[in-house]
Structure formats: structure tokens, C-alpha cells
Design a protein around this motif. Structure first.
Motif, mmCIF file in Angstrom:
data_model
loop_
_atom_site.group_PDB
_atom_site.id
_atom_site.type_symbol
_atom_site.label_atom_id
_atom_site.label_comp_id
_atom_site.label_asym_id
_atom_site.label_seq_id
_atom_site.Cartn_x
_atom_site.Cartn_y
_atom_site.Cartn_z
ATOM 1 N N ALA A 161 0.837 -1.217 0.000
ATOM 2 C CA ALA A 161 0.000 0.000 0.000
ATOM 3 C C ALA A 161 0.869 1.264 0.000
ATOM 4 O O ALA A 161 0.476 2.296 -0.552
ATOM 5 C CB ALA A 161 -0.930 -0.018 1.209
ATOM 6 N N ALA A 162 2.062 1.176 0.604
ATOM 7 C CA ALA A 162 2.961 2.343 0.622
ATOM 8 C C ALA A 162 3.661 2.525 -0.721
ATOM 9 O O ALA A 162 4.335 3.530 -0.934
ATOM 10 C CB ALA A 162 3.993 2.185 1.738
ATOM 11 N N GLY A 163 3.563 1.532 -1.593
ATOM 12 C CA GLY A 163 4.159 1.677 -2.927
ATOM 13 C C GLY A 163 5.427 0.858 -3.115
ATOM 14 O O GLY A 163 6.187 1.107 -4.065
ATOM 15 N N LEU A 164 5.695 -0.107 -2.227
ATOM 16 C CA LEU A 164 6.898 -0.934 -2.426
ATOM 17 C C LEU A 164 6.700 -1.822 -3.657
ATOM 18 O O LEU A 164 5.720 -2.567 -3.736
ATOM 19 C CB LEU A 164 7.178 -1.795 -1.187
ATOM 20 N N ASP A 165 7.626 -1.721 -4.608
ATOM 21 C CA ASP A 165 7.472 -2.469 -5.860
ATOM 22 C C ASP A 165 7.915 -3.927 -5.720
ATOM 23 O O ASP A 165 7.265 -4.827 -6.256
ATOM 24 C CB ASP A 165 8.304 -1.791 -6.967
ATOM 25 N N TYR A 166 9.075 -4.144 -5.052
ATOM 26 C CA TYR A 166 9.653 -5.487 -4.944
ATOM 27 C C TYR A 166 9.954 -5.793 -3.484
ATOM 28 O O TYR A 166 10.355 -4.904 -2.733
ATOM 29 C CB TYR A 166 10.999 -5.563 -5.679
ATOM 30 N N TYR A 167 9.823 -7.064 -3.112
ATOM 31 C CA TYR A 167 10.336 -7.504 -1.813
ATOM 32 C C TYR A 167 11.371 -8.584 -2.072
ATOM 33 O O TYR A 167 11.104 -9.547 -2.798
ATOM 34 C CB TYR A 167 9.218 -8.041 -0.908
ATOM 35 N N ASN A 168 12.568 -8.399 -1.496
ATOM 36 C CA ASN A 168 13.625 -9.417 -1.648
ATOM 37 C C ASN A 168 13.616 -10.360 -0.446
ATOM 38 O O ASN A 168 13.690 -9.927 0.705
ATOM 39 C CB ASN A 168 15.004 -8.746 -1.759
ATOM 40 N N HIS A 169 13.540 -11.636 -0.744
ATOM 41 C CA HIS A 169 13.593 -12.659 0.307
ATOM 42 C C HIS A 169 14.163 -13.894 -0.380
ATOM 43 O O HIS A 169 13.486 -14.509 -1.207
ATOM 44 C CB HIS A 169 12.167 -12.896 0.830
ATOM 45 N N ASN A 170 15.391 -14.235 -0.061
ATOM 46 C CA ASN A 170 16.057 -15.312 -0.808
ATOM 47 C C ASN A 170 15.793 -16.681 -0.194
ATOM 48 O O ASN A 170 15.706 -16.813 1.035
ATOM 49 C CB ASN A 170 17.574 -15.064 -0.835
#
Ligand code: SAM
Ligand code: DTB
Ligand code: SF4
Length: 330
Positions: A161-170
Motif C-alpha cells: 500500500a505504501a508503494g513498495l514495488d519489490y520484496y527481496n527474500h532469498n
């Protein structure tokens, strides 16, 4: 469906083997790894050209917004409080400092800005501050990415909702090797967070580390797990272990650099539409080795003089290499 034997057939004139990402078997992937190097890179380059501009590279800049003191025991990581490393703890940065770093990254040519925090999982009050960072960085016209540890579904939704495009979690390693490297969480915990990220509507950045003493079968197993994520991660960082003094994996036998290139090539073939990122470890690569990685289908890098706590090639060096190769930033 293509069989193991057709994958290893002579490929000089044959079209590249393609199949739905989730349909590759572990045996298929092992067969790819075993191809003659030139055949494998040719296949990967063919797949790459069918889906991307072969001369375009996406540039992501990293910033450690909260450093060290992490309760997890990941054997590769200098930020674990369980490992006696030289990393100095740093609390969550003020948003103004993050904005200044993002402005500098944009001026240097980065298109994405990734904020990393050494947390097992964020507390809701910490997340409030990260949301401010996401909003501010996005307003600069940069794509945003964050890597904050394990997320609950409501946290992923707030980031989206805040506009984060990608989340990295390997996923970091194959399932069978995971318990040798990390003892404070389970492989399934990673998959649960990835589900929460996907369900929130954010794009997924998910890859792993090689050169941790794993076998080739385990490298194939890591790629198999990544390819089983459906849809495949939009961004796939392939890290070479950066060996940091004080971490349990310091002193691990070095990986053959050509095996790193093979891993990039296999990732490209398995996940044809994903950005494959040549990630940690690049500082130790020659320009020629990086070039082989680009030929094998890597089309993204971490760009800027630092990763999180360790070094990365100087911007000038990268710019010179792009000029020599005729590559352009995307
Ligand atoms: N704490 C969060 C987590 O583990 O998801 C986010 C930060 S963590 C440092 C992000 C990733 O950095 C890890 O998943 C791992 O793939 C990578 N990483 C950490 N130390 C590394 C090293 N020494 N060499 C290569 N990659 C490393
Ligand atoms: C990823 O796959 N690699 C980056 C990023 N995602 C967060 C981190 C690399 C860290 C290397 C060790 C360090 O600088 O502390
Ligand atoms: Fe903590 Fe992430 Fe480092 Fe593991 S990789 S010790 S979770 S910061």
C-alpha cells in the motif's frame, strides 16, 4: 515434455530447450549443468535474446538501513550477532539519510533502490518508519525494493500500500542444504513469507547464494525450488558467497568461477522472463568473468560501491565495462 536425454543432445543447430518454468525436473537441471560449457551458454543466450534486449542491464543500488545485531544465525552473514565479525551495529537510519542515498543512486544511473535491514522480521513500529522511506524513495522516481526478513501477510499488505514495488527474500540454498547453513528458521518459513509477498501484489525478488560448499546437485536444487515458485520471481539474485572473517563459512573452498557462470546460464534457461542478477561477489570478478555472466543471461547487477556491509565494484569501473561492452542501463 522434453526429456533428460534431449536436453543433453548436440545443440549446435537445435533450437533451445524451453518448457514451462515449473515443469523442469531436478534431473533436467542437472543435465543442463552437465552440458559442454559453450552449448550451455549458447542455449542461455538464445533464451535470453528471445525475451530481453541482450545489451540492456538493470541497475539496483543497495543501502543497509539497519545494520548488524541480527538474532538469526545464517552461516554466511556478517550481520548475525552470533558471529564475531567486525560489523558495527547501526540502528534504523533516519529517513533523510535514506533519501540522500537514493538521490545519489539515481544521479549515478540506478533505476531501483533496495533497502536492507538485519532483522529476523520487522516489528510493526519499525515498519512504520520503513513505509516513510518507501514513500520518499518512490517519489524520487525510483523503483523500490526492501529486504527486512520474514513478513506476516498484513505487513506485506502495508508495504504494498505504501508503494513498495519489490520484496527481496532469498531461498538462499537448496532445501536439503538449508539446515546446514541456518538453524534459527526453516526453509518453509521462507516460502511462507514469499507467499505473503506474492499475495499482497508486490513483485518478488528471490534468489540464493552459491559457493557455500554445496554440491552441484544442491545448486540445481536451489534453482529447482526457485523455478517452482509460480509465477517465477521477477528478479533472481545469484550471489557468490562473500567470505567474511568471523562467519562460520569463512574459509570455505572457493567455487570454480565457471561453475558460477553455469549457474547463471541455468537460471536464465529455467526462468526466461526473470531478471537474473549478478549479485554479491562481483567485486572479486574480473571484467572478463562478468562478461561471461552477461553472455549467459545475467541482465541486472547491484550497482554502487557497497552491498550491505561489504564492497562492490566502483561505479567508474562498471561504467567503463559497460562502454567496452556496448551495454546500456535499463
Ligand atoms: N535479514 C533479511 C533476510 O535474511 O532476508 C534481509 C537481509 S539479508 C543480509 C539478505 C540476503 O543477503 C541474504 O538472504 C543472503 O542471500 C545475502 N547475503 C548475506 N550475507 C551474504 C554473504 N556473505 N555473501 C553473499 N550473500 C549474502
Ligand atoms: C541479495 O540477494 N544480495 C544482497 C541483497 N539481496 C540484499 C545482499 C548481499 C549481501 C552481501 C554481504 C554484505 O554486504 O553484508
Ligand atoms: Fe539476519 Fe538476514 Fe543476516 Fe540472516 S541473512 S543473519 S536474517 S541479516
Amino acid at each position: 515434455m522434453t526429456t533428460h536425454s534431449t536436453v543433453s543432445a548436440s545443440l549446435v543447430t537445435a533450437p533451445p530447450i524451453t518448457k514451462k518454468t515449473t515443469q523442469w525436473s531436478l534431473a533436467d537441471i542437472e543435465a543442463l549443468f552437465q552440458l559442454p560449457f559453450i552449448d550451455l551458454v549458447w542455449q542461455a543466450q538464445s533464451v535470453h535474446r528471445a525475451h530481453f534486449d541482450p545489451n540492456g542491464i538493470q541497475l539496483s543500488t543497495l543501502l543497509s538501513v539497519k545494520t548488524g545485531g541480527c538474532p538469526e544465525d545464517c552461516g554466511y552473514c556478517p550481520q548475525s550477532l552470533r558471529h564475531p565479525t567486525a560489523v558495527a551495529e547501526q540502528a534504523l537510519m533516519p529517513v533523510e539519510d535514506v533519501i540522500a542515498a537514493a538521490q545519489a543512486a539515481k544521479a549515478a544511473g540506478a533505476s531501483r533502490f533496495c533497502m536492507g535491514a538485519a532483522w529476523r522480521s520487522p516489528k510493526d513500529r519499525d515498519l512504520d518508519k520503513v513505509l516513510d522511506m518507501v514513500i520518499a524513495v518512490r517519489s524520487l522516481g525510483l523503483e523500490t525494493c526492501a529486504t527486512l526478513g520474514m513478513l506476516k501477510p498484513h505487513q506485506a499488505e502495508r508495504l504494498k500500500a505504501a508503494g513498495l514495488d519489490y520484496y527481496n527474500h532469498n531461498l538462499d540454498s537448496s532445501r536439503e542444504f538449508y539446515g546446514d547453513i541456518i538453524h534459527t528458521r526453516e526453509f518453509q518459513d521462507r516460502l511462507d513469507t514469499l507467499d505473503a509477498v506474492r499475495d499482497s501484489g508486490m513483485k518478488v525478488c528471490c534468489g540464493g547464494i552459491i559457493g557455500m560448499g554445496e554440491t552441484r546437485r544442491m545448486r540445481a536444487g536451489l534453482l529447482w525450488e526457485l523455478a517452482q515458485l509460480d509465477p517465477a520471481p521477477e528478479s533472481v539474485p545469484i550471489n557468490l558467497l562473500v567470505q567474511v572473517e568471523g562467519t562460520p563459512l569463512h574459509g570455505t573452498e572457493a567455487l570454480d568461477p565457471l561453475e558460477f557462470v553455469r549457474t547463471i546460464a541455468c537460471a536464465r534457461i529455467l526462468m526466461p522472463t526473470s531478471r537474473v542478477r549478478l549479485s554479491a561477489g562481483r567485486e572479486s570478478f574480473s571484467d572478463e568473468l562478468q562478461t561471461l555472466c552477461f553472455m549467459a543471461g545475467a541482465n541486472s547487477i547491484f550497482y554502487g560501491e557497497r552491498l550491505l556491509t561489504t564492497g562492490n565494484p566502483e561505479v567508474d569501473r562498471d561504467q567503463r565495462l559497460f562502454q567496452r561492452l556496448g551495454l546500456h542501463a535499463e
